[in-house]
Design a protein around this motif. Structure first.
Motif, PDB file in Angstrom:
ATOM      1  N   PHE A   6       0.829  -1.210   0.000  1.00 14.22           N
ATOM      2  CA  PHE A   6       0.000   0.000   0.000  1.00 14.22           C
ATOM      3  C   PHE A   6       0.862   1.259   0.000  1.00 14.22           C
ATOM      4  O   PHE A   6       0.552   2.244  -0.659  1.00 14.22           O
ATOM      5  N   TYR A   7       1.965   1.227   0.756  1.00 11.30           N
ATOM      6  CA  TYR A   7       2.884   2.359   0.762  1.00 11.30           C
ATOM      7  C   TYR A   7       3.541   2.516  -0.610  1.00 11.30           C
ATOM      8  O   TYR A   7       3.717   3.631  -1.108  1.00 11.30           O
TER       9      TYR A   7
ATOM     10  N   LYS B  84       2.465   1.903  -3.437  1.00  6.54           N
ATOM     11  CA  LYS B  84       1.570   2.461  -4.449  1.00  6.54           C
ATOM     12  C   LYS B  84       1.532   3.986  -4.361  1.00  6.54           C
ATOM     13  O   LYS B  84       1.225   4.666  -5.344  1.00  6.54           O
ATOM     14  N   GLU B  85       1.817   4.525  -3.183  1.00  8.10           N
ATOM     15  CA  GLU B  85       1.738   5.968  -2.969  1.00  8.10           C
ATOM     16  C   GLU B  85       3.067   6.681  -3.235  1.00  8.10           C
ATOM     17  O   GLU B  85       3.083   7.863  -3.581  1.00  8.10           O
ATOM     18  N   ALA B  86       4.183   5.977  -3.045  1.00  6.66           N
ATOM     19  CA  ALA B  86       5.508   6.564  -3.251  1.00  6.66           C
ATOM     20  C   ALA B  86       6.465   5.444  -3.633  1.00  6.66           C
ATOM     21  O   ALA B  86       6.221   4.277  -3.304  1.00  6.66           O
TER      22      ALA B  86
END
Length: 203
Positions: A143-144, A146-148
């Motif tokens: 999940f992280y 996907k954001e950075a």
């Protein structure tokens, strides 16, 4: 439909249907999924049903996991698993309710960030760094990532005098952690953090 085990024709046996579904699920990956680019796995981990040896139960619960490195393949696996189980159940006069809960996306390291941080990893581990093979474990770090841009590393915890091929994996009662790896872990996190921040600093 529950009945006496001595008169199975009077009921519908969910245990037999469940066993057939498990066998049928083995073909979802081996015969219906293109694994030439991305490996995939469908596994059943639990089977719960019945209360007594001479009673055919009314229902059976099974649970398992679906793993793939590609979103499109994963969606097709969901559809194929659902169709396989429902149709096998229908062929036995039973009804299957398939619930698929989507949890973690594949954890994929950002190539540019990984290349940039390799010197830091090598320093922290005394040069003892290798690229790991694809693994089937799930990780919410995705999940992280996907954001950075993200980089996920494994910290080797097998004692150096033990054969890696024979070492017990996690989820195994023989699993053993060499705690000296904690030092490498601290060095890894510290060097990744400081080197990343330093590399991004303006002169």
């Amino acid at each position: 439909k529950q009945t006496h085990a001595g008169r199975p024709w009077d009921g519908i046996d969910p245990i037999t249907v469940g066993a057939q579904a498990i066998v049928g699920l083995q073909t979802v990956v081996s015969r219906r999924t293109d694994i030439s680019s991305f490996p995939s796995v469908v596994s059943i981990g639990t089977i719960n049903g019945g209360t007594r040896y001479n009673i055919i139960p009314e229902s059976l619960d099974m649970s398992g996991t679906i793993r793939s490195y590609d979103y499109g393949i994963r969606q097709k696996l969901h559809s194929d698993v659902r169709q396989t189980v429902e149709k096998i159940a229908e062929s036995g006069g039973a009804k299957a309710e398939v619930t698929i809960i989507e949890k973690y996306d594949p954890t994929i390291n950002d190539p540019a960030l990984t290349e940039k941080m390799l010197p830091s990893l090598r320093w922290a581990a005394g040069g003892d760094v290798v690229q790991g093979p694809l693994v089937g474990g799930a990780e919410d770090f995705s999940f992280y990532a996907k954001e950075a841009p993200g980089l996920f590393v494994f910290l080797g915890v097998t004692p150096r005098d033990q054969d890696m091929a024979k070492a017990a994996p996690n989820h195994n009662p023989g699993f053993f952690v060499d705690e000296s790896a904690l030092v490498v872990g601290v060095r890894t996190l510290a060097s990744l953090t400081t080197d990343y921040l330093f590399a991004g600093a303006k002169p």
